[in-house]
Design a protein around this motif. Sequence first.
Motif, mmCIF file in Angstrom:
data_model
loop_
_atom_site.group_PDB
_atom_site.id
_atom_site.type_symbol
_atom_site.label_atom_id
_atom_site.label_comp_id
_atom_site.label_asym_id
_atom_site.label_seq_id
_atom_site.Cartn_x
_atom_site.Cartn_y
_atom_site.Cartn_z
ATOM 1 N N UNK A 7 0.837 -1.212 0.000
ATOM 2 C CA UNK A 7 0.000 0.000 0.000
ATOM 3 C C UNK A 7 0.869 1.258 0.000
ATOM 4 N N UNK A 8 1.842 1.320 0.902
ATOM 5 C CA UNK A 8 2.678 2.524 0.972
ATOM 6 C C UNK A 8 3.564 2.658 -0.265
ATOM 7 N N UNK A 9 3.996 1.531 -0.815
ATOM 8 C CA UNK A 9 4.793 1.564 -2.045
ATOM 9 C C UNK A 9 3.952 2.139 -3.191
ATOM 10 N N UNK A 10 2.691 1.714 -3.287
ATOM 11 C CA UNK A 10 1.799 2.237 -4.337
ATOM 12 C C UNK A 10 1.616 3.747 -4.180
ATOM 13 N N UNK A 11 1.400 4.201 -2.946
ATOM 14 C CA UNK A 11 1.213 5.627 -2.693
ATOM 15 C C UNK A 11 2.478 6.419 -3.042
ATOM 16 N N UNK A 12 3.639 5.875 -2.674
ATOM 17 C CA UNK A 12 4.901 6.555 -2.975
ATOM 18 C C UNK A 12 5.141 6.627 -4.482
ATOM 19 N N UNK A 13 4.894 5.517 -5.189
ATOM 20 C CA UNK A 13 5.090 5.505 -6.649
ATOM 21 C C UNK A 13 4.179 6.513 -7.338
ATOM 22 N N UNK A 14 2.982 6.705 -6.792
ATOM 23 C CA UNK A 14 2.027 7.658 -7.365
ATOM 24 C C UNK A 14 2.313 9.089 -6.916
ATOM 25 N N UNK A 15 3.342 9.253 -6.081
ATOM 26 C CA UNK A 15 3.733 10.566 -5.553
ATOM 27 C C UNK A 15 2.597 11.241 -4.774
ATOM 28 N N UNK A 16 1.859 10.420 -4.022
ATOM 29 C CA UNK A 16 0.766 10.929 -3.182
ATOM 30 C C UNK A 16 1.339 11.498 -1.891
ATOM 31 N N UNK A 17 0.734 12.552 -1.406
ATOM 32 C CA UNK A 17 1.091 13.103 -0.101
ATOM 33 C C UNK A 17 0.320 12.301 0.941
ATOM 34 N N UNK A 18 1.036 11.593 1.818
ATOM 35 C CA UNK A 18 0.401 10.792 2.857
ATOM 36 C C UNK A 18 1.339 10.652 4.044
ATOM 37 N N UNK A 19 0.754 10.308 5.172
ATOM 38 C CA UNK A 19 1.552 9.998 6.363
ATOM 39 C C UNK A 19 1.095 8.639 6.885
ATOM 40 N N UNK A 20 2.007 7.939 7.548
ATOM 41 C CA UNK A 20 1.666 6.645 8.140
ATOM 42 C C UNK A 20 1.483 6.818 9.642
ATOM 43 N N UNK A 21 0.577 6.020 10.189
ATOM 44 C CA UNK A 21 0.263 6.096 11.617
ATOM 45 C C UNK A 21 0.107 4.686 12.162
ATOM 46 N N UNK A 22 1.037 4.298 13.024
ATOM 47 C CA UNK A 22 0.978 2.969 13.638
ATOM 48 C C UNK A 22 0.228 3.064 14.958
ATOM 49 N N UNK A 23 -0.450 1.984 15.318
ATOM 50 C CA UNK A 23 -1.175 1.911 16.586
ATOM 51 C C UNK A 23 -1.213 0.455 17.026
ATOM 52 N N UNK A 24 -1.582 0.228 18.282
ATOM 53 C CA UNK A 24 -1.687 -1.130 18.798
ATOM 54 C C UNK A 24 -2.979 -1.759 18.315
ATOM 55 N N UNK A 25 -2.849 -2.729 17.438
ATOM 56 C CA UNK A 25 -3.993 -3.424 16.848
ATOM 57 C C UNK A 25 -4.630 -4.345 17.883
ATOM 58 N N UNK A 26 -5.953 -4.287 17.996
ATOM 59 C CA UNK A 26 -6.698 -5.121 18.938
ATOM 60 C C UNK A 26 -7.644 -6.024 18.148
ATOM 61 N N UNK A 27 -7.221 -7.269 17.944
ATOM 62 C CA UNK A 27 -8.007 -8.219 17.156
ATOM 63 C C UNK A 27 -9.351 -8.538 17.799
ATOM 64 N N UNK A 28 -9.480 -8.309 19.103
ATOM 65 C CA UNK A 28 -10.728 -8.638 19.802
ATOM 66 C C UNK A 28 -11.733 -7.483 19.807
ATOM 67 N N UNK A 29 -11.378 -6.357 19.217
ATOM 68 C CA UNK A 29 -12.271 -5.194 19.207
ATOM 69 C C UNK A 29 -13.544 -5.505 18.428
ATOM 70 N N UNK A 30 -14.670 -4.965 18.902
ATOM 71 C CA UNK A 30 -15.940 -5.127 18.195
ATOM 72 C C UNK A 30 -15.871 -4.492 16.807
ATOM 73 N N UNK A 31 -15.196 -3.374 16.713
ATOM 74 C CA UNK A 31 -15.030 -2.674 15.443
ATOM 75 C C UNK A 31 -13.558 -2.292 15.311
#
Length: 157
Positions: A7-31
Amino acid sequence: MAKATRATVMLEKAKMAFTTHAYDYDASADSIGMAAAAALGVEGAQVFKTLMVLADGKPACVMAPSDREVALKKAASALGAKQVEMMKPDMAERVSGYKIGGISPFGQTRRVPAVMDESALAHEAIFLNGGQRGLQVRLAPQDAANLLGAKLAAITA
């Protein structure tokens, strides 16, 4: 956390302005989307979930705000289909090339028709999955729609 995903490679190749944001993934979350919004400190309306569907039996991608439900009839209309149904998880992983909880609309192994809820345009920027669990990309909604060739339509209930 990987530094780059398809995904980030595609965005970079397309020269899109974007930022990445990491967070603690919770597989048990309702949503997963609402959990991501909470972790990122933003409204659920700004974090868009990526859903893989079958439109008249053919794969498609639907993006909608995490705090809303997709209206399948509206999604069908937007995709020019008679019927839309949710794709089974194993098929969604196969078609997109990503694991459930980490499905990005960007960099999928197969290009499929896409539709994004038009409410995205109410925001300067939205978050979409960055290609792995616990990673979101933030970018202008029109940029995302243009890159994906996604139709913008009212697809939520």
